[in-house]
Design an enzyme around this catalytic site. Structure first.
Site: not given
Ligand code: GCO
Ligand code: ZN
Length: 301
Positions: A156, A105, A206, A20
């Site tokens: 996100n 996140n 995402d 990420e």
């Molecule tokens: O990558 C990210 O932002 C979260 O931490 C993940 O866990 C995924 O996004 C999620 O599983 C699907 O939406």
């Molecule tokens: Zn993400």
């Protein structure tokens, strides 16, 4: 016109469990990224192809540049400073103190140097979690934190328009890319609306980044693609498919920010799927898109 010279390459078969927060660091010709459940911040040198990593003590969900040197990162429910040289972490602020199952996140720095990041409940499986537990925050340069809203499922992707007047935001389980009016002076947001609703095969929105033409690129988790959106018309302009399903985020980097880097995940795939997609968890480079990105903003505190 969509160019047909798009090329996709796995530059680092790093096998992230959940890669990420890709961020290009021009000064070192490197891509920074995190592996959330592995609690790692990684730095891939595009010239030597070497990777360095720092392991921290909780899930690390985003990393960003810091103006005064080093990096900032969201670790567990803390905004932290990360000193790469001695691998030390200093806590700058803590959020969601009453929510023991939460973690940060995705996060990104705004054009004025504030570090925005949202939280979510920890997942029991990808996209399976207690809903409405997250909030969106920002860490100001003086280290105070402001909260924007709560009731978030999976906080996100985020970015700002080129004129800094719009903040784009994704709460994954809304299957929508939203926009807010943005006041760069105060860091305040208002007037939430949807600019794009994902289609079924695009799956879960995402991570996200803006390009130099003001168009949005969204990584589609389980959709194995990045999509380019025009936030003004609400139309999808382009789809670039990748050889892995769990694409998580994207950023521009490389020479003049002409390359796109995409992270993805392995967690949540069964043995059969992993055999079909051996590059799952790698870092991908997309060239030939015919559009550039913009440099990331560093945290000003
Ligand atoms: O990558 C990210 O932002 C979260 O931490 C993940 O866990 C995924 O996004 C999620 O599983 C699907 O939406
Ligand atoms: Zn993400």
């Amino acid at each position: 016109m969509i160019m047909s010279s798009v090329k996709i390459e796995c530059v680092l078969p790093e096998n992230c469990r959940c890669g990420e927060s890709p961020v290009w660091e021009e000064a070192s010709n490197s891509l920074l990224f995190v592996d959330i459940p592995a609690k790692k911040v990684c730095r891939w040198d595009s010239l030597s192809k070497g990777v360095q990593q720092v392991t921290v003590d909780a899930p690390v969900s985003s990393v960003a540049l810091r103006q005064s040197g080093g990096y900032v990162a969201t670790i567990g429910t803390k905004f932290c400073a990360l000193n790469w040289e001695d691998q030390s972490v200093a806590v700058l602020a803590t959020v969601d103190k009453d929510k023991k199952n939460n973690r940060f996140n995705d996060g990104k720095v705004d054009p004025a140097g504030r570090y925005f990041a949202g939280t979510m409940a920890e997942e029991t499986a990808p996209a399976v979690l207690e809903r409405h537990q997250g909030s969106l925050y920002s860490l100001f340069p003086d280290h105070h934190v402001e909260k924007y809203f709560d009731q978030v499922d999976i906080s996100n992707g985020l970015d700002w328009s080129l004129d800094h007047k719009i903040f784009y935001y994704i709460d994954s389980l809304s299957y929508s890319v939203d926009a807010f009016d943005y006041d760069l002076q105060t860091g305040k947001i208002s007037n939430r609306r949807s600019v794009y609703k994902l289609e079924k095969e695009e799956q879960i929105p995402d991570g996200m980044c803006i390009d130099a033409e003001g168009k949005l690129w969204v990584a589609c988790y389980n959709g194995g693609r990045v999509i380019r959106l025009d936030p003004e018309t609400g139309k999808r302009l382009q789809t670039v498919k990748l050889p892995v399903d769990k694409t998580t985020s994207c950023c521009f980097g490389g020479k003049d920010y002409s390359e796109m880097y995409v992270t993805c995940a392995r967690d949540g795939m069964d043995a059969e799927k992993l055999l079909q997609q051996p590059q799952a968890g790698g870092i991908f480079k997309i060239t030939g898109l015919g559009v550039k990105g913009i440099p990331p903003y560093p945290y000003a505190g």
